[in-house]
Structure formats: C-alpha cells, structure tokens
Design an enzyme around this catalytic site. Structure first.
Site, mmCIF file in Angstrom:
data_model
loop_
_atom_site.group_PDB
_atom_site.id
_atom_site.type_symbol
_atom_site.label_atom_id
_atom_site.label_comp_id
_atom_site.label_asym_id
_atom_site.label_seq_id
_atom_site.Cartn_x
_atom_site.Cartn_y
_atom_site.Cartn_z
ATOM 1 N N CYS A 2 0.628 11.800 -4.694
ATOM 2 C CA CYS A 2 -0.476 11.866 -5.651
ATOM 3 C C CYS A 2 -0.550 13.242 -6.307
ATOM 4 O O CYS A 2 -0.102 14.231 -5.747
ATOM 5 C CB CYS A 2 -1.791 11.609 -4.943
ATOM 6 N N ARG A 27 5.996 13.543 -9.567
ATOM 7 C CA ARG A 27 5.786 13.522 -8.108
ATOM 8 C C ARG A 27 5.698 12.106 -7.569
ATOM 9 O O ARG A 27 5.754 11.905 -6.364
ATOM 10 C CB ARG A 27 4.500 14.270 -7.763
ATOM 11 N N TRP A 74 -0.465 7.511 -5.626
ATOM 12 C CA TRP A 74 0.666 6.826 -4.990
ATOM 13 C C TRP A 74 0.043 6.115 -3.805
ATOM 14 O O TRP A 74 -0.384 6.755 -2.850
ATOM 15 C CB TRP A 74 1.706 7.851 -4.545
ATOM 16 N N ASN A 100 -5.840 13.616 -2.376
ATOM 17 C CA ASN A 100 -4.467 13.386 -1.907
ATOM 18 C C ASN A 100 -4.516 13.420 -0.382
ATOM 19 O O ASN A 100 -5.186 14.280 0.181
ATOM 20 C CB ASN A 100 -3.528 14.510 -2.360
ATOM 21 N N GLY A 101 -3.771 12.544 0.266
ATOM 22 C CA GLY A 101 -3.726 12.562 1.726
ATOM 23 C C GLY A 101 -4.240 11.254 2.302
ATOM 24 O O GLY A 101 -4.387 10.257 1.594
ATOM 25 N N GLU A 490 25.140 12.293 0.449
ATOM 26 C CA GLU A 490 24.299 12.688 -0.687
ATOM 27 C C GLU A 490 24.635 11.855 -1.927
ATOM 28 O O GLU A 490 23.738 11.438 -2.663
ATOM 29 C CB GLU A 490 24.483 14.196 -0.950
ATOM 30 N N LYS A 494 21.960 9.639 -3.847
ATOM 31 C CA LYS A 494 21.683 9.823 -5.288
ATOM 32 C C LYS A 494 21.801 8.503 -6.021
ATOM 33 O O LYS A 494 20.941 8.133 -6.806
ATOM 34 C CB LYS A 494 22.692 10.779 -5.926
ATOM 35 N N GLU A 497 18.988 5.897 -5.034
ATOM 36 C CA GLU A 497 17.603 6.183 -5.412
ATOM 37 C C GLU A 497 17.358 6.057 -6.910
ATOM 38 O O GLU A 497 16.261 5.691 -7.313
ATOM 39 C CB GLU A 497 17.121 7.536 -4.872
ATOM 40 N N HIS A 513 35.807 1.264 10.929
ATOM 41 C CA HIS A 513 35.064 0.775 12.102
ATOM 42 C C HIS A 513 33.861 -0.074 11.701
ATOM 43 O O HIS A 513 32.904 -0.186 12.460
ATOM 44 C CB HIS A 513 34.622 1.956 12.977
ATOM 45 N N LYS A 612 8.368 12.825 -5.608
ATOM 46 C CA LYS A 612 9.129 14.075 -5.527
ATOM 47 C C LYS A 612 8.850 14.804 -4.226
ATOM 48 O O LYS A 612 9.754 15.357 -3.616
ATOM 49 C CB LYS A 612 8.775 14.958 -6.727
HETATM 50 C C1 F6R Z 1 16.459 12.928 -2.941
HETATM 51 C C2 F6R Z 1 15.376 13.839 -2.633
HETATM 52 C C3 F6R Z 1 14.657 13.677 -1.326
HETATM 53 C C4 F6R Z 1 14.178 15.046 -0.821
HETATM 54 C C5 F6R Z 1 13.324 14.878 0.433
HETATM 55 C C6 F6R Z 1 12.884 16.209 0.979
HETATM 56 O O1 F6R Z 1 17.038 13.235 -4.170
HETATM 57 O O2 F6R Z 1 15.035 14.686 -3.412
HETATM 58 O O3 F6R Z 1 15.461 13.043 -0.380
HETATM 59 O O4 F6R Z 1 15.286 15.837 -0.563
HETATM 60 O O5 F6R Z 1 12.183 14.100 0.133
HETATM 61 O O6 F6R Z 1 12.161 16.933 0.035
HETATM 62 P P1 F6R Z 1 11.944 18.489 0.156
HETATM 63 O O7 F6R Z 1 13.256 19.140 -0.019
HETATM 64 O O8 F6R Z 1 10.985 18.832 -0.927
HETATM 65 O O9 F6R Z 1 11.392 18.722 1.531
#
Ligand code: F6R
Length: 617
Positions: A2, A27, A74, A100-101, A490, A494, A497, A513, A612
């Site tokens: 949020c 976010r 959110w 938020n929370g 990774e 990427k 997501e 395996h 985010k």
């Molecule tokens: C994927 C991505 C997430 C963050 C994860 C941790 O592209 O960005 O997997 O890496 O939510 O976020 P931070 O680094 O802000 O703790």
C-alpha cells in the site's frame, strides 16, 4: 504494498495527492482513494483499479481544499472493492484514516466497538482502527499532557493495537492538522515551504521538498502546514533529525523509455559506477566501505557469514556466497529471510550476519535482522533506499547508491548487489590469502564492469528478435552452473514475474534429475555457457536437451565455441573476470524477460499481484 500520501499546505491538495499516489503505484495496488475535509465533513473518492480511476472520480465529485489524505491499497483484509479501499471514515463521521499494515487484534476491537454502537461498511481492519480513534477522540475531551486531543486519542488507540501500521489521520474538529504514526510500515515526513507532507515512500514527496524526517517505529507526528512535532507512544518527546534527499524527481521519471524496467536496465552502467565510487583503496588492491562500523580486526575474526534476503536479493546473496567462499575461503550460508526468522538456525560465535534488501522495508528481511540481533549478533545491511528501516536498524552496512528503482522487477538494484558482493569478497579475501597482485587484478576487473555491461547491452536488438520467437512459450528453463546458477534462478524469476510464463532455474547438470521431463519443442532452455573449466560439461547438458528436441537459447562468452547447430539462438557477452561474470550474464536475461513481456502485452512495470516492497508477512 500500500502507498500513503498526506498533504497540508497552500496548494490544491487533491492533484498533489494524486500525483504522489501515481508515483507510489509501482509499489503494487488494487484500489485507491482520497479524502478531503469540506465544510466540516469528509468527502471521499474511492475506486478499484488504477489511480486514474480515483482521479476521475475526485474530479466528478469536485473534491477540493488544501488539506487531505490519499492511499493505494494492496488487499490484505477484505476483497478488492470500492468500499474496502481507503480512506475510511468513522461511523460518527469525525475521523478519516489511511493505513498500511495489518491490525492483528481487529476482531476483538471490532466486537468492542460494535457494543459501543459503532458501525462498519467495509471488511477491513483499517475501518476498525479508524473507529477506535473516533471512540477515543469522543471519549477524551481534554488531553492530560499538553498534547492536542487529536494526538492523545491516536496514542490511546495505538496502545490497544497489535500488529503493524503506518497511518495518517484527519479529524473534523482539527482542520489543517494531520496525525501520523508508524510501527513496522515506513513513513516519511516532508517539510516544505508553508506545506507539510507525509508519505510511505520518498518518491511521493521529493517533487515538493528534499527535507525529510524518517519516522521511527513507536513515533507519532503531528503536522500542520508550518509545524511538526514528534512524540512517542508513551508520550516522550523526540528530537527530530531532518535529512536531505540526495536525488531529485527526474531520477524517478521514465524519460524517453517505454517502461521503468527498460530505463533501469539501460541505467546499469551508471548505477554500477555509482555503487563502486570511492570504494577502492588508494593502493588499488582492495575494497573500502565507509559505513560498516566494524573494525578490520573484527572482520578478520569472522569465521562464518550468514546472509538473509528475499526474492531477487536472495539470488544476489547466493552469488556473494559463491564469491566469498571462492576468494576469501570463509564458509557462507544463505537463507530465505522468511524461513530464517522461524527456523532457529544455529549460528556460530564468530558468525557475522548480513541482510540484503533494495527497499530496506521487506518485512521478512527486517524480521530476520531483528531475530539475529536478539540473538546478540551484529547485523550489516546491503541496502539501496537511504534511511530505510533496515538501514536504520542494522549495526552498519553498505548503501547501493543506485537511486530510485521504480520497476517492480529488480534490475539495477540486483546488479549493484552483485557488485557489492564481489567487492565484499575481495575485501575479505585480501585480509586473508589473496595476494596484492591478485587484489589489484580483481580491482581492475571490477572497475571495468560498467563498460562490459555497456557492451552486453548492445545485444538488445538481437535479444528483442529472439524474444519475438519465444514469446508464446508456456514454460522455460534457465540453466547455469557455479556463480551462474543463481543467475539462472534470477532469469526464471524475472521471466515469470513480468510475462507470467512458467519458468524454473536449475544448476545445468541437475536438469537431468527431473526437469528434463518438461523438455519438448514447446519448452525452451536458456543456458549460461561461459568459456570456463566446465564449459564442456555445460555443452553435454545442452546435447541432452537437444536430443529431446528442446529449443536452446545459449548465452556464451566471446571465446566459447559451441558445436555448430547445437543452440537455436546464441547471445554473446564479453569475456570477463569471474567476479564480474554474474553481473554481465544478468543483462541478457533481463532483456529477454523484458522483451518477451512487452511482446505478450504485459504491464511490465506493474505485474499482477506483485508489489515493489513487501511490507506484510
Ligand atoms: C523481483 C523482486 C523481488 C525483491 C524482493 C525483496 O524482481 O524485486 O523478488 O527482490 O521482494 O525486495 P527487497 O530487495 O526490497 O528486500
């Protein structure tokens, strides 16, 4: 998660709040709303979907005034509906609140409030909190400690509240005043010229002012256009520290790019330069970090390292593990922060604990940090957002200095974490067995990273063409070995997501395996095959895929010679030092995921269901 924006000043509040909310959209959100006070009553516009929906609704309702609050939601408690969106107004109409929370004891509080004849329109814990403030506000006509009655009623409410919150509140009897408080959710005060703001993220404030105060857990702030005061939950006073934000609003703009993700991918050479600036020793043989707050002697005594993080940041930890073990020969363990916090992992007397987090607000990473501190360990943080909760609670750390990362899919923050991990490996190695000449060689290699990344980025048009051919895939494998195994993880993260294609990352030889069962003409495999000592082993894995008609996209270094016809697509990246390789190898998978997502018409910067920074458990 949020987003929160509050404004009190001389300007029209609604357009400023809407602009702030748009800057927070990245976010993650599913609905949004704004509230203003007009002729002694709250006027609220709320809508599911984009912030523009609320903008239109607010215009329709002719919301005006120089004082208001806004929120992007959110969903946690209650579905995605207009009713559940914030702001919420108490049933007596006197309090408006954004949050938020998660309020954990909301059910109990709700029962109490129902017995006092408060009523509810939504299914949210936030409306419960809002009514509890109203209850105390109505019940406490006079403050006992000189605080405004408004602040006192919030304080009383929060004393009865369990869970996490970042809240901003307006009261009908206190026009031009905002009360805001936090526990576990970030809040920043912006101190402008005749105006005050509060937001959950600096990006919503920085177009108005660069003077900010980072609120701490357990603090309550009272804001008017020209003043602010901070107290604590137990009514103690706080001497505020005013910080200057070092980046400006243009850093958080998209410029000529189609998406923030694209902008941030192409920004990486500069981001990496910023991450390493001033961080090599004068003799050019090791790395230097200013903010570790641990002496070289203490570092030398460390015989084990533990890294905790989530998502992409955990992949950066895994590469760091490889490099530290390889160069400094110190055992390293990595764990999902969300697992570590409940797992009771044995730590060793001379363990040093690191957390990695772009945002510095990820709740699981923060909880891991707190758990390690509770056990008496020093915790260092590798973190991008200056002043974040993790940065403040850690004993020391290393800032990434890559500026705001807006795209939900992390790119420049990730490669800067890889760079800092490599520099940390160098620093620790030079304290132990690495020679001066090996150190200088590694420093030179690290300094050359931005240029190698520039070179890798030149492959973008070629990768875009490849993306067009594979955009309809439903599954994809990413396969790499050694330090490129985490880059395979990774790459898969990427892709899934932002394009919603199912993807998995594996160590290349592990593929036989189990995952090999997925191989078909419809399931392409992305292989990392650098020119190194196990190149031929990786080629054998490719042969196994080819024998089962699986398409192969090979990412190779310049000197690697693949058997003719083995790979369907080849992407060539420059040869580089093994500490730099994971960074350079990340570029093609970032570009491939990005272009595939664009080709599939996905909302790259705002992927479905994602946020985010994940500030709930
Ligand atoms: C994927 C991505 C997430 C963050 C994860 C941790 O592209 O960005 O997997 O890496 O939510 O976020 P931070 O680094 O802000 O703790």
């Amino acid at each position: 998660m949020c987003g929160i924006v509050g404004y009190v000043g001389k300007q029209k509040a609604v357009p400023l709040i809407i602009e702030g909310l748009k800057r927070l959209e990245y976010r993650g959100y599913d609905s949004a709303g704004v509230a203003v006070l007009h002729n002694g009553a709250f006027e609220v516009a709320k809508k599911i979907g984009r912030v523009t929906n609320v903008e239109l609704q607010a215009a329709k309702q002719k919301l005006s005034g120089t004082y208001g609050i806004g929120h992007t939601r959110w969903a946690t408690h209650g579905g995605v509906t207009d009713e559940n969106a914030h702001p919420h107004v108490s049933s007596d109409g006197r309090i408006a609140l954004i949050h938020n929370g998660v309020i954990e004891n909301y059910a109990q509080i709700k029962r109490f409030l129902l017995s006092k004849n408060y009523t509810f329109k939504s299914e949210t814990d936030t409306e419960v909190l809002c009514n509890l403030v109203a209850y105390h506000y109505a019940k406490e006509p006079v403050a006992t400690n000189g605080d405004s009655r408004f602040v006192e009623s919030v304080r009383k409410t929060l004393r009865h509240t369990e869970g996490t919150y970042g809240i901003v509140i307006m009261a009908t009897d206190a026009p031009g005043e905002l009360v805001t408080a936090r526990k576990g959710s970030p809040l920043i005060l912006g101190l402008g010229d005749g105006e005050s703001l509060v937001a959950s993220d600096v990006s919503a404030i920085v177009s108005r002012t660069q003077s900010v105060v980072y609120l701490k857990d357990g603090e309550i702030a009272h804001l008017t256009a020209n003043s602010f005061a901070i107290t604590t939950l137990d009514a103690g006073t706080v001497e505020p520290v005013v910080d200057k934000v070092t980046w400006s609003i243009t850093d958080a703009d998209m410029g000529s790019h189609s998406h923030f993700m694209e902008k941030e991918i192409f920004e990486q050479p500069t981001a990496l330069e910023n991450a390493m600036r001033g961080r090599f020793s004068e003799d050019g043989s090791t790395a230097n970090f200013g903010g570790l707050n641990i002496s070289a002697n203490e570092f030398r005594g460390v015989d084990r390292l533990m890294f905790c993080a989530c998502g992409t940041a955990l992949h950066a930890c895994m590469v760091t593990e490889h490099l530290i073990e390889r160069f400094a020969r110190i055992p390293v363990e990595c764990d999902y922060a969300s697992e570590f916090r409940y797992r009771n992992t044995p730590l060793f007397r001379n363990s040093l604990f690191f957390v990695m987090s772009q945002s510095g607000e990820t709740i699981d990473t923060l909880a891991a940090l707190r758990e390690a501190k509770r056990k008496g360990y020093k915790v260092l943080a590798i973190n991008n957002v200056v002043g974040s909760t993790i940065a403040r609670e850690a004993d020391g750390g290393i800032y990434q200095h890559v500026g705001p990362e807006v795209g939900v899919a992390s790119t420049k923050a990730f490669t800067s974490q890889l760079l800092i991990g490599a520099m940390l490996a160098l620093y620790l190695a030079r304290m132990r067995d690495m020679s001066f000449s090996d150190g200088t060689q590694m420093v030179q290699a690290l300094k050359g990273t931005p240029d190698l990344v520039r070179k890798a980025l030149l492959q973008a048009p070629h990768i875009q063409n490849i993306a067009k051919r594979y955009a309809k895939a439903t599954d994809m494998l990413f396969l790499g070995r050694l330090s490129l195994f985490p880059i395979a993880l990774e790459g898969a993260l990427k892709l899934k997501e932002i394009s919603y294609i199912h993807a998995e990352g594996y160590p290349a030889a592990e593929m036989k395996h189990g995952p090999i069962a997925l191989i078909s003409e419809q399931c392409p495999s992305v292989f990392f095959a650098p020119n190194n000592e196990i190149f031929n082993k990786v080629v054998s894995s490719m042969q196994e895929i080819k024998a089962r008609k699986g398409p192969i996209i090979a990412i190779i270094t310049e000197k690697a010679e693949l058997p003719a016809g083995l790979a369907d697509e080849v992407i060539v990246i420059p040869e580089c030092h093994e500490a730099v390789l994971p960074i350079v190898a990340s570029i093609p998978v970032q570009l491939l995921s990005y272009y595939i997502a664009v080709e599939r018409g996905c909302d790259v910067d705002k992927p479905r269901n994602l946020a985010k920074s994940v500030t709930v458990e």
